[in-house]
Design an enzyme around this catalytic site. Sequence first.
Site, mmCIF file in Angstrom:
data_model
loop_
_atom_site.group_PDB
_atom_site.id
_atom_site.type_symbol
_atom_site.label_atom_id
_atom_site.label_comp_id
_atom_site.label_asym_id
_atom_site.label_seq_id
_atom_site.Cartn_x
_atom_site.Cartn_y
_atom_site.Cartn_z
ATOM 1 C CB THR A 128 10.548 4.269 27.520
ATOM 2 O OG1 THR A 128 10.359 4.169 26.111
ATOM 3 C CG2 THR A 128 12.012 4.047 27.850
ATOM 4 C CB SER A 157 5.035 4.035 46.959
ATOM 5 O OG SER A 157 5.484 5.319 46.593
ATOM 6 C CB ALA A 158 10.520 3.930 45.052
ATOM 7 C CG HIS A 159 7.706 8.636 47.650
ATOM 8 N ND1 HIS A 159 7.223 9.430 48.650
ATOM 9 C CD2 HIS A 159 6.627 8.205 46.946
ATOM 10 C CE1 HIS A 159 5.902 9.492 48.559
ATOM 11 N NE2 HIS A 159 5.518 8.754 47.538
ATOM 12 C CD GLN A 199 2.988 5.197 54.920
ATOM 13 O OE1 GLN A 199 3.972 5.105 55.634
ATOM 14 N NE2 GLN A 199 2.744 6.266 54.187
ATOM 15 C CB CYS A 217 -2.108 11.423 48.470
ATOM 16 S SG CYS A 217 -0.607 10.473 48.185
ATOM 17 C CB THR A 236 -1.688 6.674 42.768
ATOM 18 O OG1 THR A 236 -1.567 7.297 44.051
ATOM 19 C CG2 THR A 236 -3.002 7.107 42.126
#
Length: 347
Positions: A201, A163-165, A143, A290, A71
């Site tokens: 950071t 997106s990692a997840h 995706q 989402c 996002t």
Amino acid sequence: MSRVYLDYNATMPLRSEARESMIAAMDVVGNPSSVHAEGRAAKALIERARAQIAEAFGAEDADIVFVSSATEAAALASEGRGFLACGIEHDAVLAWCEARLPCDAHGIVSVAEPARAALQVANSETGVVQRIPAGLGLMDATQAFGKLNLSFTGSGARMAMLSAHKLGGPKGIGALVLRRGTDIVARLRGGGQEMGRRSGTENVIGIAGFAAAAQAAAADVAAGRWERVRELRNILEKALEAETKNTIFVGNQVDRLPNTLCLATPGWKGETQVVQMDLAGFAISAGSACSSGKVRASRVLQAMGYDDTTAASAIRVSLGLNTTKQDVLRFAEAWLSKEQKHRARAA
């Protein structure tokens, strides 16, 4: 009996490789912006992860900017560009784009000016896969990365969001991939981290998990492991088709993600099906996670030309590498039992 998780497009369970890398990164105590040995160790971990993700995504000649999510990547990529998109795109993209690109009844988008367009490789709800035109402005690979053989360099796109997840990494970390020489306007300003493109950071632990998951996911694709998942998806689809009368199997006439099945039974609301299957021990979805908590018809199906009643009845079943034949057959039996009761009530 144990629960069956069939909502991999919402999030994939954390891979063991990612968990191990994150645990190891917890012992890296330095701030990556510090110049002492501890800081340099943290910085080296980030740069190693950046190279690993670039290799997994076929993006060696590109800049990878770590962000909190796809996002945020969409917002960072789209600021001030006036991209055009189709109504089937994810909310994170449509929030920044004009929904003016058409698609056909199968969900295939027509793109006349690639440089001005944002386009997903694969739709999260239907699984429908697009042809990415050379020179595309923004490619949403959220995706597709980790499920399809995909190369950023080979795609010809100028930017891509990850997106990692979605591929077995941790939640709360993503990336914007930029072809070298592509300028963006920083939205978070301050310390100038991430080559001045995203201050703050860095999430060292999340980045470590992201890289490990990306490498493992790329290896799975190369080994053809998703083809077994495709076979299971097809078994499930055929089992449901054989016993239903009014159910529509969305996108099954075109190329789809190997794990995704979207079906709509007009008059039987999607959220009702999700609750009924949850109580029966199965986790599925009525659309993009989402948009959770928002009871509404599928905007994706509406953009494809389906009426509101049909769009409101859509569910998504998304399988994973650990899904078994027993899982899909159990789901088919449970869903068909509920569908028959719905049909009897509607008669």
